[in-house]
Design a protein around this motif. Structure first.
Motif, mmCIF file in Angstrom:
data_model
loop_
_atom_site.group_PDB
_atom_site.id
_atom_site.type_symbol
_atom_site.label_atom_id
_atom_site.label_comp_id
_atom_site.label_asym_id
_atom_site.label_seq_id
_atom_site.Cartn_x
_atom_site.Cartn_y
_atom_site.Cartn_z
ATOM 1 N N ALA A 1 -6.440 -2.982 11.964
ATOM 2 C CA ALA A 1 -7.049 -3.377 10.690
ATOM 3 C C ALA A 1 -6.039 -3.375 9.544
ATOM 4 C CB ALA A 1 -8.208 -2.440 10.359
ATOM 5 N N GLY A 2 -4.820 -2.933 9.831
ATOM 6 C CA GLY A 2 -3.789 -2.909 8.798
ATOM 7 C C GLY A 2 -3.881 -1.731 7.847
ATOM 8 N N LEU A 3 -4.640 -0.714 8.213
ATOM 9 C CA LEU A 3 -4.782 0.462 7.356
ATOM 10 C C LEU A 3 -3.691 1.497 7.597
ATOM 11 C CD1 LEU A 3 -8.650 0.761 7.608
ATOM 12 C CD2 LEU A 3 -7.322 0.011 5.627
ATOM 13 N N ALA B 1 -13.754 -1.914 9.955
ATOM 14 C CA ALA B 1 -12.687 -1.842 10.958
ATOM 15 C C ALA B 1 -13.167 -1.153 12.231
ATOM 16 C CB ALA B 1 -11.467 -1.110 10.390
ATOM 17 N N VAL B 2 -13.947 -0.102 12.065
ATOM 18 C CA VAL B 2 -14.372 0.701 13.216
ATOM 19 C C VAL B 2 -15.692 0.205 13.813
ATOM 20 C CG1 VAL B 2 -14.969 3.021 14.019
ATOM 21 C CG2 VAL B 2 -13.158 2.723 12.318
ATOM 22 N N ASP B 3 -16.671 -0.028 12.965
ATOM 23 C CA ASP B 3 -18.021 -0.349 13.440
ATOM 24 C C ASP B 3 -18.376 -1.836 13.381
ATOM 25 O OD1 ASP B 3 -18.710 2.272 14.080
ATOM 26 O OD2 ASP B 3 -19.469 2.700 12.075
ATOM 27 N N GLY B 4 -17.524 -2.626 12.777
ATOM 28 C CA GLY B 4 -17.833 -4.043 12.614
ATOM 29 C C GLY B 4 -18.471 -4.297 11.267
ATOM 30 N N LEU C 1 0.153 5.678 6.403
ATOM 31 C CA LEU C 1 -0.727 4.761 5.682
ATOM 32 C C LEU C 1 0.057 3.536 5.227
ATOM 33 C CD1 LEU C 1 -2.571 7.324 3.391
ATOM 34 C CD2 LEU C 1 -3.473 6.235 5.443
ATOM 35 N N THR C 2 -0.620 2.420 5.115
ATOM 36 C CA THR C 2 0.024 1.221 4.593
ATOM 37 C C THR C 2 -0.142 1.111 3.081
ATOM 38 O OG1 THR C 2 -1.947 -0.095 5.046
ATOM 39 C CG2 THR C 2 -0.209 -0.095 6.734
ATOM 40 N N ARG C 3 -1.110 1.863 2.533
ATOM 41 C CA ARG C 3 -1.308 1.885 1.082
ATOM 42 C C ARG C 3 -2.010 3.185 0.711
ATOM 43 N NH1 ARG C 3 -5.045 -2.196 3.072
ATOM 44 N NH2 ARG C 3 -7.163 -1.713 2.457
ATOM 45 N N PRO C 4 -1.965 3.551 -0.556
ATOM 46 C CA PRO C 4 -2.604 4.810 -0.986
ATOM 47 C C PRO C 4 -4.124 4.770 -0.768
ATOM 48 C CG PRO C 4 -1.164 3.920 -2.708
ATOM 49 C CD PRO C 4 -1.274 2.872 -1.643
ATOM 50 N N LEU C 5 -4.703 5.923 -0.531
ATOM 51 C CA LEU C 5 -6.148 6.007 -0.276
ATOM 52 C C LEU C 5 -7.018 5.459 -1.404
ATOM 53 C CD1 LEU C 5 -6.794 9.350 1.619
ATOM 54 C CD2 LEU C 5 -6.421 7.054 2.513
#
Length: 156
Positions: free
Chosen positions: A56-58, A86-89, A71-75
């Motif tokens: 998902a690119g997270l 991303a997880v559940d659709g 991480l790809t970006r701050p929370l």
């Protein structure tokens, strides 16, 4: 009862733990075994969550002897809705809302078809208004923002 999966809950926990060491290209990487130990989540589950979050690119994987994940970006830039999707659709209360036609026997004669859309949109907007940082701990949680998001759900 409307409930998120355990895997989504674990994904938020893993993201919050990764944030403790920074986000982005300069953040320190953490391994799946290290994250499992730090979070109390079984290592195979952490590995599965990291794979999903990576797709998902997270998070991003870093290869090599000192490899791991970061991480790809701050929370504060990661909406809860993005993690859930991303997880559940896609976030959808009914099959009609997610665009999956033909899954309901009463589809052709349904008196409430299309009426779930505003409810689903309100929930999606509320979840987009809450970031993973809001859930990560008291130092990140602007209470007014989270309360406003919950109020918008309650108003539906």
């Amino acid at each position: 009862m409307l409930r998120l999966s355990k895997l989504t809950d674990y994904a938020v926990v893993v993201l919050a733990r990764l944030a403790l060491d920074g986000a982005g290209p300069n953040g320190r990487v953490q391994t799946a075994p290290g994250l499992a130990t730090a979070t109390g989540i079984a290592e195979p589950t952490v590995a599965k969550v990291l794979k999903i979050l990576g797709q998902a690119g997270l998070v991003e994987g870093v290869r090599g002897a000192r490899g791991g994940y970061r991480l790809t970006r701050p929370l504060p830039a990661v909406p809860l809705a993005e993690v859930i999707a991303a997880v559940d659709g896609p976030i959808a209360l009914t099959a009609c809302v997610d665009g999956t036609l033909g899954t309901c026997e009463a589809e052709g004669v349904c008196a409430v078809r299309g009426r779930w859309d505003p409810v689903n949109e309100a929930i999606r907007n509320a979840l987009n208004g809450i970031t993973v940082a809001d859930l990560a701990g008291p130092c990140h949680c602007p209470a007014a923002r989270v309360s406003a998001a919950y109020a918008s759900i309650a108003a539906v």
